[in-house]
Design a protein around this motif. Structure first.
Motif, PDB file in Angstrom:
ATOM      1  N   GLU A  12      -6.700  -9.643  -4.175  1.00  0.00           N
ATOM      2  CA  GLU A  12      -5.298  -9.531  -4.573  1.00  0.00           C
ATOM      3  C   GLU A  12      -4.593  -8.321  -3.965  1.00  0.00           C
ATOM      4  O   GLU A  12      -3.395  -8.146  -4.143  1.00  0.00           O
ATOM      5  CB  GLU A  12      -5.196  -9.508  -6.100  1.00  0.00           C
ATOM      6  N   ALA A  13      -5.353  -7.471  -3.249  1.00  0.00           N
ATOM      7  CA  ALA A  13      -4.755  -6.311  -2.590  1.00  0.00           C
ATOM      8  C   ALA A  13      -5.630  -5.891  -1.415  1.00  0.00           C
ATOM      9  O   ALA A  13      -6.848  -6.034  -1.462  1.00  0.00           O
ATOM     10  CB  ALA A  13      -4.603  -5.156  -3.575  1.00  0.00           C
ATOM     11  N   LEU A  14      -4.997  -5.389  -0.375  1.00  0.00           N
ATOM     12  CA  LEU A  14      -5.714  -4.902   0.804  1.00  0.00           C
ATOM     13  C   LEU A  14      -5.244  -3.484   1.138  1.00  0.00           C
ATOM     14  O   LEU A  14      -4.038  -3.220   1.204  1.00  0.00           O
ATOM     15  CB  LEU A  14      -5.445  -5.790   2.018  1.00  0.00           C
ATOM     16  N   THR A  15      -6.185  -2.582   1.353  1.00  0.00           N
ATOM     17  CA  THR A  15      -5.841  -1.256   1.859  1.00  0.00           C
ATOM     18  C   THR A  15      -5.417  -1.426   3.311  1.00  0.00           C
ATOM     19  O   THR A  15      -6.168  -1.957   4.132  1.00  0.00           O
ATOM     20  CB  THR A  15      -7.037  -0.306   1.741  1.00  0.00           C
ATOM     21  N   THR A  16      -4.193  -1.016   3.586  1.00  0.00           N
ATOM     22  CA  THR A  16      -3.572  -1.315   4.883  1.00  0.00           C
ATOM     23  C   THR A  16      -3.019  -0.037   5.492  1.00  0.00           C
ATOM     24  O   THR A  16      -2.256   0.686   4.855  1.00  0.00           O
ATOM     25  CB  THR A  16      -2.442  -2.349   4.691  1.00  0.00           C
ATOM     26  N   GLY A  17      -3.400   0.218   6.731  1.00  0.00           N
ATOM     27  CA  GLY A  17      -2.911   1.401   7.428  1.00  0.00           C
ATOM     28  C   GLY A  17      -1.700   1.099   8.283  1.00  0.00           C
ATOM     29  O   GLY A  17      -1.552  -0.002   8.809  1.00  0.00           O
ATOM     30  N   VAL A  18      -0.836   2.091   8.399  1.00  0.00           N
ATOM     31  CA  VAL A  18       0.190   2.094   9.432  1.00  0.00           C
ATOM     32  C   VAL A  18      -0.296   3.084  10.473  1.00  0.00           C
ATOM     33  O   VAL A  18      -0.573   4.245  10.170  1.00  0.00           O
ATOM     34  CB  VAL A  18       1.576   2.513   8.880  1.00  0.00           C
ATOM     35  N   LEU A  72      -7.499   3.676  19.807  1.00  0.00           N
ATOM     36  CA  LEU A  72      -6.218   3.804  20.504  1.00  0.00           C
ATOM     37  C   LEU A  72      -5.098   4.301  19.598  1.00  0.00           C
ATOM     38  O   LEU A  72      -3.972   4.502  20.060  1.00  0.00           O
ATOM     39  CB  LEU A  72      -5.799   2.444  21.086  1.00  0.00           C
ATOM     40  N   PHE A  73      -5.403   4.494  18.317  1.00  0.00           N
ATOM     41  CA  PHE A  73      -4.360   4.772  17.335  1.00  0.00           C
ATOM     42  C   PHE A  73      -4.720   5.969  16.466  1.00  0.00           C
ATOM     43  O   PHE A  73      -5.883   6.348  16.351  1.00  0.00           O
ATOM     44  CB  PHE A  73      -4.160   3.550  16.425  1.00  0.00           C
ATOM     45  N   GLU A  74      -3.686   6.538  15.830  1.00  0.00           N
ATOM     46  CA  GLU A  74      -3.894   7.552  14.799  1.00  0.00           C
ATOM     47  C   GLU A  74      -3.214   7.067  13.527  1.00  0.00           C
ATOM     48  O   GLU A  74      -2.135   6.467  13.572  1.00  0.00           O
ATOM     49  CB  GLU A  74      -3.342   8.907  15.237  1.00  0.00           C
ATOM     50  N   LEU A  75      -3.860   7.326  12.380  1.00  0.00           N
ATOM     51  CA  LEU A  75      -3.342   6.859  11.096  1.00  0.00           C
ATOM     52  C   LEU A  75      -2.130   7.678  10.689  1.00  0.00           C
ATOM     53  O   LEU A  75      -2.170   8.903  10.670  1.00  0.00           O
ATOM     54  CB  LEU A  75      -4.434   6.957  10.036  1.00  0.00           C
ATOM     55  N   VAL A  76      -1.039   6.976  10.343  1.00  0.00           N
ATOM     56  CA  VAL A  76       0.179   7.621   9.866  1.00  0.00           C
ATOM     57  C   VAL A  76       0.166   7.681   8.337  1.00  0.00           C
ATOM     58  O   VAL A  76       0.412   8.717   7.735  1.00  0.00           O
ATOM     59  CB  VAL A  76       1.435   6.862  10.349  1.00  0.00           C
ATOM     60  N   ALA A 106       3.208  -3.427   4.977  1.00  0.00           N
ATOM     61  CA  ALA A 106       2.972  -1.986   5.096  1.00  0.00           C
ATOM     62  C   ALA A 106       3.974  -1.349   6.058  1.00  0.00           C
ATOM     63  O   ALA A 106       4.527  -0.266   5.782  1.00  0.00           O
ATOM     64  CB  ALA A 106       1.539  -1.715   5.549  1.00  0.00           C
ATOM     65  N   LEU A 107       4.222  -2.001   7.190  1.00  0.00           N
ATOM     66  CA  LEU A 107       5.223  -1.487   8.130  1.00  0.00           C
ATOM     67  C   LEU A 107       6.595  -1.429   7.465  1.00  0.00           C
ATOM     68  O   LEU A 107       7.318  -0.431   7.597  1.00  0.00           O
ATOM     69  CB  LEU A 107       5.292  -2.372   9.378  1.00  0.00           C
ATOM     70  N   ALA A 108       6.968  -2.492   6.752  1.00  0.00           N
ATOM     71  CA  ALA A 108       8.263  -2.522   6.073  1.00  0.00           C
ATOM     72  C   ALA A 108       8.375  -1.371   5.074  1.00  0.00           C
ATOM     73  O   ALA A 108       9.388  -0.657   5.029  1.00  0.00           O
ATOM     74  CB  ALA A 108       8.462  -3.862   5.373  1.00  0.00           C
ATOM     75  N   ARG A 109       7.327  -1.163   4.278  1.00  0.00           N
ATOM     76  CA  ARG A 109       7.345  -0.092   3.276  1.00  0.00           C
ATOM     77  C   ARG A 109       7.482   1.281   3.950  1.00  0.00           C
ATOM     78  O   ARG A 109       8.239   2.146   3.499  1.00  0.00           O
ATOM     79  CB  ARG A 109       6.066  -0.144   2.448  1.00  0.00           C
ATOM     80  N   HIS A 110       6.751   1.462   5.044  1.00  0.00           N
ATOM     81  CA  HIS A 110       6.813   2.729   5.777  1.00  0.00           C
ATOM     82  C   HIS A 110       8.235   3.000   6.274  1.00  0.00           C
ATOM     83  O   HIS A 110       8.750   4.117   6.138  1.00  0.00           O
ATOM     84  CB  HIS A 110       5.823   2.707   6.939  1.00  0.00           C
ATOM     85  N   LEU A 111       8.877   1.993   6.837  1.00  0.00           N
ATOM     86  CA  LEU A 111      10.239   2.163   7.339  1.00  0.00           C
ATOM     87  C   LEU A 111      11.215   2.413   6.197  1.00  0.00           C
ATOM     88  O   LEU A 111      12.096   3.282   6.300  1.00  0.00           O
ATOM     89  CB  LEU A 111      10.675   0.941   8.143  1.00  0.00           C
ATOM     90  N   LEU A 112      11.076   1.665   5.109  1.00  0.00           N
ATOM     91  CA  LEU A 112      11.978   1.835   3.976  1.00  0.00           C
ATOM     92  C   LEU A 112      11.840   3.231   3.359  1.00  0.00           C
ATOM     93  O   LEU A 112      12.817   3.808   2.877  1.00  0.00           O
ATOM     94  CB  LEU A 112      11.718   0.755   2.927  1.00  0.00           C
TER      95      LEU A 112
END
Length: 198
Positions: A188-194, A169-173, A52-58
């Motif tokens: 087979e899939a996970l909902t994942t937050g950045v 401690l965080f806010e969803l991006v 998820a982090l990689a996708r967000h950066l890309l």
């Protein structure tokens, strides 16, 4: 090193990593045993938070372009490699397991990129994927990330709902549905937050 295959990352196919591709779980690779002196090979898989982090950066390279980046608990290095791919000024990674740091450097090289051994000065962006998976690790990770935030870094965490994630401690991006190996996650899939640290 375990037998791995250079494989496009399912949710960030611009990047390829040396991953275990056979349908095995994390502890299958350790003979079904856990040894506290030898971490299991987390680096052999592309976990949901890192993807998820990689996708967000890309999708938004400006987050890291021209900046000093540190990938904490790097695992396979997927987030570090994505940061380098997106034009970060320098990318370093850390992990309790020296094999993970080696894997991250090898994966960067496989993509025609390089990571540095250490950054000059404080990181401007800190990345951490799938780090809140245990009650022992979580407080240490919170302290590490808070220190980075106090020093002015943008702190981004990829988390697919691990049990010890301190949401206050965080806010969803942004949020993604990330493909994962069923043998690892029982789905087979996970909902994942950045998430960005406040």
């Amino acid at each position: 090193m375990l037998p791995t295959v250079l494989t496009p990352v399912p949710f960030a196919p611009e990047i390829s990593l040396h991953l275990v591709t056979q349908p095995v779980g994390l502890f299958d690779l350790t003979g079904g045993e856990f040894h506290s002196d030898q971490p299991p090979p987390f680096w052999a898989f592309a976990w949901a938070g890192g993807q998820a982090l990689a996708r967000h950066l890309l999708d938004d390279p400006a987050v890291v372009a021209g900046r000093r980046v540190l990938d904490v608990a790097t695992g396979s290095g997927v987030a570090a490699v994505a940061a380098a791919y997106c034009g970060a000024a320098a990318v370093a990674c850390t992990d309790l397991d020296p094999a993970a740091v080696q894997a991250a450097h090898r994966n960067a090289s496989a993509n025609g990129l390089s990571l540095v051994g250490r950054l000059d000065g404080h990181p401007e962006v800190v990345l951490a994927g799938d780090v809140f998976y245990s009650p022992i690790v979580a407080p240490k990770m919170i302290a590490t990330l808070r220190e980075a935030r106090k020093n002015g870094a943008t702190v981004l965490v990829g988390d697919p709902g691990r049990g010890f994630f301190p949401g206050r401690l965080f806010e969803l991006v942004t949020e993604y549905v990330v493909p994962v190996p069923a043998v690892l996650e029982e789905t087979e899939a996970l909902t994942t937050g950045v998430w960005r640290m406040k």
